[in-house]
Design a protein around this motif. Structure first.
Motif, PDB file in Angstrom:
ATOM      1  N   LEU A  18       0.811  -1.215   0.000  1.00 64.88           N
ATOM      2  CA  LEU A  18       0.000   0.000   0.000  1.00 64.88           C
ATOM      3  C   LEU A  18       0.847   1.270   0.000  1.00 64.88           C
ATOM      4  CD1 LEU A  18      -2.794   1.368   0.274  1.00 64.88           C
ATOM      5  CD2 LEU A  18      -2.537   1.152   2.756  1.00 64.88           C
ATOM      6  N   ASP A  19       0.541   2.135  -0.943  1.00 63.04           N
ATOM      7  CA  ASP A  19       1.157   3.458  -1.036  1.00 63.04           C
ATOM      8  C   ASP A  19       0.013   4.450  -1.198  1.00 63.04           C
ATOM      9  OD1 ASP A  19       2.481   5.791  -1.602  1.00 63.04           O
ATOM     10  OD2 ASP A  19       3.318   5.112  -3.517  1.00 63.04           O
ATOM     11  N   LEU A  20      -0.302   5.152  -0.143  1.00 68.13           N
ATOM     12  CA  LEU A  20      -1.425   6.078  -0.212  1.00 68.13           C
ATOM     13  C   LEU A  20      -1.235   7.126  -1.294  1.00 68.13           C
ATOM     14  CD1 LEU A  20      -2.232   6.654   3.580  1.00 68.13           C
ATOM     15  CD2 LEU A  20      -3.281   5.038   1.980  1.00 68.13           C
ATOM     16  N   PHE A  25      -7.855  10.746  -5.340  1.00 65.08           N
ATOM     17  CA  PHE A  25      -8.425  11.590  -4.298  1.00 65.08           C
ATOM     18  C   PHE A  25      -7.455  11.754  -3.106  1.00 65.08           C
ATOM     19  CE2 PHE A  25     -11.806   9.107  -6.371  1.00 65.08           C
ATOM     20  CZ  PHE A  25     -12.516  10.126  -6.987  1.00 65.08           C
ATOM     21  N   PRO A  26      -6.291  12.354  -3.354  1.00 65.65           N
ATOM     22  CA  PRO A  26      -5.275  12.486  -2.304  1.00 65.65           C
ATOM     23  C   PRO A  26      -5.736  13.293  -1.093  1.00 65.65           C
ATOM     24  CG  PRO A  26      -4.725  13.838  -4.219  1.00 65.65           C
ATOM     25  CD  PRO A  26      -5.841  12.935  -4.638  1.00 65.65           C
ATOM     26  N   GLU A  27      -6.781  14.072  -1.245  1.00 69.50           N
ATOM     27  CA  GLU A  27      -7.307  14.840  -0.112  1.00 69.50           C
ATOM     28  C   GLU A  27      -7.761  13.928   1.020  1.00 69.50           C
ATOM     29  OE1 GLU A  27      -8.435  14.704  -3.254  1.00 69.50           O
ATOM     30  OE2 GLU A  27      -9.344  16.601  -3.880  1.00 69.50           O
ATOM     31  N   LEU A  28      -8.023  12.680   0.692  1.00 70.08           N
ATOM     32  CA  LEU A  28      -8.516  11.729   1.689  1.00 70.08           C
ATOM     33  C   LEU A  28      -7.390  11.016   2.437  1.00 70.08           C
ATOM     34  CD1 LEU A  28     -11.350  10.060  -0.455  1.00 70.08           C
ATOM     35  CD2 LEU A  28     -11.506  12.069   1.029  1.00 70.08           C
ATOM     36  N   ASN A  29      -6.146  11.243   2.036  1.00 71.48           N
ATOM     37  CA  ASN A  29      -5.034  10.484   2.598  1.00 71.48           C
ATOM     38  C   ASN A  29      -4.833  10.640   4.109  1.00 71.48           C
ATOM     39  OD1 ASN A  29      -4.435   9.164   0.249  1.00 71.48           O
ATOM     40  ND2 ASN A  29      -2.743  10.498  -0.327  1.00 71.48           N
ATOM     41  N   PRO A  30      -5.062  11.807   4.696  1.00 71.41           N
ATOM     42  CA  PRO A  30      -4.898  11.888   6.155  1.00 71.41           C
ATOM     43  C   PRO A  30      -5.812  10.927   6.918  1.00 71.41           C
ATOM     44  CG  PRO A  30      -4.835  14.083   5.212  1.00 71.41           C
ATOM     45  CD  PRO A  30      -5.240  13.157   4.107  1.00 71.41           C
TER      46      PRO A  30
END
Length: 245
Positions: A18-20, A25-30
């Motif tokens: 897994l690599d976030l 939708f990188p805004e969801l990564n946190p």
């Protein structure tokens, strides 16, 4: 098209862990990072994991999946999710051209990742939309504040095939098209279908994902679906009913 996820998931994969940063939708990564870390930590206590995930001791292998969340191999989301809807979608039967279209048109809601595109590389995991993660709270409560603004920014015609649990994660734009799967008795009374709901949504998703047409209105969408042999009727400005049988 926004699909629901499935409890069942394919094992294995050939992708890197897994690599976030590789997900849409990188805004969801946190939030993805918080949930991933919390699930791995929770997996160290099997009884607590079984309780939080709402599963039995016979499903302890699901806890093991979560323990390896950061190190296990990945595969594209459309191949990771399995079950009735995804059997009916039958991605493996798509032509190369159809698959390319599906990869652009399909996304999957997820308790762990919020939403992922069809080709996003994800590991096997266990987390449901109705679960509560002890260290963080309810999954729904975590996602709603961040997921809703992201999904409302999606451009073009949006078709909402989510189940009720995942629809509660985020409201979509007012013009998003909803689909209700129904059956009709002899007098013409219609009732919502539960048993075949997922299968018919999978069939509908397959038609729209691989269509040569690019419908941008509800009228165009109805023509594409009807031409494929499915019976769909408009019941509101942005509401459809898909008839079984």
């Amino acid at each position: 098209m926004l699909l629901p996820p499935s409890e069942t998931k394919a094992d294995g994969g050939e992708g890197a862990p897994l690599d976030l940063g590789a997900l849409s939708f990188p805004e969801l990564n946190p939030v993805r990072a918080k949930l991933s870390d919390a699930l791995v930590e929770l997996a160290g206590d099997v009884p607590a994991s079984l309780s939080a995930l709402g599963i039995s001791a016979r499903q302890a292998d699901e806890v093991a999946r979560n323990a390896q969340l950061r190190t296990s191999p990945t595969m594209p989301a459309l191949r990771r999710y399995t079950g009735v809807l995804y059997d009916a979608l039958d991605v493996r039967s798509f032509t190369r051209a159809g698959l390319a279209k599906a990869q652009q048109r399909l996304a999957v809601t997820s308790a762990l990742f919020g939403v992922v595109s069809a080709t996003d590389p994800i590991p096997a995991y266990r987390l449901s939309g109705g679960n509560t993660v002890p260290a963080l709270g309810t999954v729904r409560g975590l996602w709603k504040p961040v997921l809703e603004p992201v999904l409302r920014e999606v451009e073009g015609l949006v078709i909402d095939l989510r189940s009720g649990t995942y629809a509660a994660f985020a409201k979509l734009r007012p013009d998003a098209v909803t689909v209700r799967v129904v059956t009709e008795d002899a007098p013409g009374n219609r009732t919502t279908v539960s048993h075949f709901n997922k299968a018919y949504k999978g069939k509908l998703a397959a038609v729209l994902a691989t269509s040569r047409s690019e419908p941008s209105t509800v009228e165009q969408l109805l023509r594409v679906v009807s031409k494929a042999g499915l019976t769909v009727e408009r019941t509101g400005e942005h509401a459809l009913e898909l008839l079984t049988g």
